[in-house]
Design a protein around this motif. Sequence first.
Motif, PDB file in Angstrom:
ATOM      1  N   ASN A  90       0.830  -1.211   0.000  1.00  0.00           N
ATOM      2  CA  ASN A  90       0.000   0.000   0.000  1.00  0.00           C
ATOM      3  C   ASN A  90       0.860   1.256   0.000  1.00  0.00           C
ATOM      4  O   ASN A  90       0.561   2.227   0.690  1.00  0.00           O
ATOM      5  CB  ASN A  90      -0.948  -0.003   1.192  1.00  0.00           C
ATOM      6  N   HIS A 133       1.132   3.389  -2.308  1.00  0.00           N
ATOM      7  CA  HIS A 133       0.420   4.520  -2.898  1.00  0.00           C
ATOM      8  C   HIS A 133      -0.407   5.267  -1.847  1.00  0.00           C
ATOM      9  O   HIS A 133      -0.697   6.455  -2.001  1.00  0.00           O
ATOM     10  CB  HIS A 133      -0.485   4.033  -4.026  1.00  0.00           C
ATOM     11  N   ARG A 176       1.319   9.311  -0.425  1.00  0.00           N
ATOM     12  CA  ARG A 176       0.569  10.418  -0.992  1.00  0.00           C
ATOM     13  C   ARG A 176       0.608  11.632  -0.078  1.00  0.00           C
ATOM     14  O   ARG A 176       0.881  11.524   1.123  1.00  0.00           O
ATOM     15  CB  ARG A 176      -0.880   9.998  -1.220  1.00  0.00           C
ATOM     16  N   THR A 205      -5.166  15.298  -0.157  1.00  0.00           N
ATOM     17  CA  THR A 205      -5.989  14.118  -0.352  1.00  0.00           C
ATOM     18  C   THR A 205      -7.201  14.185   0.561  1.00  0.00           C
ATOM     19  O   THR A 205      -7.236  14.902   1.555  1.00  0.00           O
ATOM     20  CB  THR A 205      -5.183  12.845  -0.045  1.00  0.00           C
TER      21      THR A 205
END
Length: 1147
Positions: free
Chosen positions: A658, A660, A664, A669
Amino acid sequence: MEWRRSYGRAPKMIYLEANFVQFKEELLPKEGNKALLTFPFLHIYWTDCCDTEVYKASVKEDMQRWQGVLRLHGSVDWLIVVVESDNKKKNKTNILPRTSIVDKIRNDFCNKQSDRCVALSDPLKESSRSQESWSSFLTKLRTLLLMSFTRNLGRFEDEMRTLREKRTEPGWSFCDYFMVQEELAFVFEMLQQFEDALVQYDELDALFTQYVLNFGAGDGANWLGSFCQPVRSWNGLLLRRPIDMEKRDLIQRGEASLLDLRSYLFSRQCTLLIFLQRPWEVTARALELLHNCVQELRLLEVSVVSGALDCWVFLSCLEVLHRIEGCCDRSQLEANFSHTVGLWTYATEKLKSLGDLCGLVSENGPNSEDLNKTVDLLAGLGAERPETANSLQSPYKKLKEALSSVEAFEKHYLELSHAAMEMYRAIGRLRSARLVGKSLAEFYMRKGDPQSAENFLLDSLKSYVSESWSLPLTHTRKQIAECQKQLQKMDEYPSHISDHIYLQTSALLASDANLSDEERKHFCQEILTFASQTAESKGQQKDPCVALSMSSFTQLHELRFRPASALVHVGAVLQLELHLCSLMPVPVRVEQLAASVHFAGEQPGTTAQKRAAQNPDGTVTFPAASPVSASPALELCEIQEHSPSDNALNTAGVVCKNMHLLMRRHDSTTSLDTPITAPSALAMDDGAQMLKAHDVTLLPGNNSIVFTAPSQKPGTYTLRQLCATVGRVQFVLPHIYPVVQYEVYSQEPQLTIQPLTENLLAGLPQQVKFTILTGHYTVKKGDALQLSNTDSMPVLHSSKCTARILSSTGELVGESALSIQSSEKVTSISLPLTPPYHTLEFLLDVLCHIPSSPARVESEHLTNGQISHRARSRARFNSGMAIIDQKVVFSQQCVFSVWELRWSGVPPVSLQCVFLASFAPADAPDTALKPYSYEFAVERVSTLYSVRAEIRPAAGEQHCRTGTLCRLEVSLTRLTEPNDTDRSDEEFSETEGLRTSRLMYEVIDNHSNWAVCGKSSGVVSMPVAAMATHKVQMEIMPLFAGQLPFPNIRVFKYLPHHASVVIQPDTDSCLENDSLSVLDKALEDQADTASLRSRGSVQSLGEQQPRGVPMPKRQAFGPGQVFNGTQGRQVLVLPGTDHHVLEVNVT
């Protein structure tokens, strides 16, 4: 001038300014006079008398009267100046010497203080004599004036201390004392000793503050009553005047209010700090003053008009800021935002309070009562001061304009708020900037603009979430929920987006333990009400479901596998018991609780093993979730790549699945906890691999749910997502961590034959256990097990033969009788009905035979473990042929046979062997067997040398350490004396009756674990005698820590250049990189010192020198001739104590 004071205080350079005034008796200080600035420090009597008669007649009497007045007033600081002029001397016929008048005055008045009389000669002329007299006069004047000033200043300080010590007596007045100590401050300021002047005001500040605190504790002074009068003026600080004489007069008369005293005291401190070039300390003191004044008014219970204190603080903040802007340029202001931003924020807060009080923040505007309050507040401001009357941006004008209308108030409030936010961001104080933004959000909410308010609240929410501020987070979410509720009514967003945003916030609040039960139930009911509505009632046709985060609905605790191994065969039952905690305050009926399962089959050449999250008892424990959402958990898996050809491990590594999510940007986000747009609901396909539970009621607190896992295909099943469906609402857990997985395997049927004893004996009936693992195959009616008959082990018939049927867990399922039928070639056993992945066990009687073999004339046979030897022959030694059982060999299959040969006499030089085999297809008759023979010879079968080694740590160390030299000791031992064949193979020399042979040793490390320091190879002379030993020592250094294998030690025959033996070249008869020089006379010595450590190109000796030149050679020993005792040995190496990075070699 330099000023030296008593009590060991450091000398200072001061500027003393003196004024000359005509002597008057009324100007002399009277008793109780505390004025120090107007105090006559030095009295000077001037006379130009040159005649003795005149002096005696009038001047002397006048001087006596003058000194009598001074003594009456206690003044001892005086000076007599006699001005002498040549013109007057010329007019006199009978002239005395020029010093006669001065001497007479000194005799009459300065008997003990002769320096108190000074003669000033011709002061209006520019002669050297005149300049000298002026210089002497000024020096004397400076000295006497400084002495008088110091003496009187010390006396004034003593009187001031005495007055301060009387503060506990009745009738003591702080205002009187204030004027006395301020007089001292004025004197220091006149001397340009601003630091000392500031100390006086700081002492007054501290003294007054202590009295106010004592008053709050119940110990009040009588004089404080004058400061408890109601506040009638709140016009703020005045910092544009050096001395505010109006407020000073109020203090002197004892009529000043608390705000008057504090304003005047701070204005004086501000002036001195500006003189000291410390403007940023002004801002810090101002902020502290404003906060303290608010508290002091409460402690003294001073009556203040509502909003008056806010006006005073607002005007004072802006006055300080304007005063600082007047003495600093823009670049200095921008570099020191951290000092001024507090005042901007405080002014913003007070302006907002005034807006709330005067009705300027409400949607409907101010009413008549609010207007009356505004008029009263503006009246308390009074008229604008002359210093700011011409300024367009004065604090007075700003406040008056802000309170005049709603639009003007909004303009000034937003201007101050955004200025404060920008300053906070410029200095990196994002929390404070977001706190100002939260205040702006409240302003927008009261103005009926929830969309603008929501943006500021979401910005503040980021800080609280990232830093785990629980209570502010709850309060902000409640405000966000209120904004979103209003936006729903205003239809600012599409219906499905606004529903999702509000429901997610409601879910977070419903699960928040910081709220009361009534508030939690209210937000939970909001979710349940929406979930019970139909899509048509909301006017929606597509995507009626709303997906929310499960972290606000439930918290996973534990998952338990049944069976605990989480490993079952295809079609077996595997249950998963999920323990979770419902965060809702009321029972919630869940229509479906489903977990999506990802299926992965085995990939050739690559295997992935997840982190070991499963305990031995079959439980997976989920980490305790923080009340505030944090970053996603780390999901790691181990990756191993194997070679497709031989399945050897090529590489191994760790991969983050994970990445990504972890890498980030958090600020840019969004998540389900702080949604901006509504994600699509999780589609539940009935055909997909799913774990499902229907109609589950989750009670508040702990709950347990049992799933039945799918196991139709072999492979690995991984739980990916979890979804709870409540009407139109889905609570989704997008990633299940730690990784939860189980495996389903498929197995081919297997037959295992195992004797009940360790060995089978020939000629006796014995039982053999047959075990059949059915695997994925179902044994049906009529299935049988067929065994090919063999003469060496026939199956005997038994009247009773029973098979036991066992489950995969080893439990007895049943028993069944077996039917056995035999023919000439096959024995058939009928099997009972057996489900897949069960076990059949039964016993059969067998009889073992050792078949006989035809005798050979040429060779002897190895039969039944015995061998007989023929007489020794010089040319050839023959052995018997071992008889092995029949074997069925498949394509690409290897069959191995092992023989052990022992002899009691001298071992042979060479063994001549013949391997014979007969073969035929498995289905061909025995008569179709075809012979196969292979002849080979085993040379040099005896062991000549033994090599052993020991590695010892450095002196004083118990174990070897990386980077530290260790000692390697190699022992070469000759085991036997040479026979005839060895004499022909080896080169011997004889020195003083001792026969020796030369051996070449070499120490290398192909794994780069050791560094050989110094000589790594050499030539030794071994005595030709049994158990002769030669030891070699060298230094080596370990490069890694761990259990390191010993370096390789190789031994060769060393044949000098004059040897006549012709040796066939092989791969071992090569020298690596460093060649041995053969042109030197001391050839052997060079061989001793030649380094063979580096691993360069491999070259033959014949390629290193031209042909025809005699060269030394090394020849490898035959297999088994040298026993290396270091093979497989390891030594423990510890890491160095000074290394921060540790590399460990694992073997």
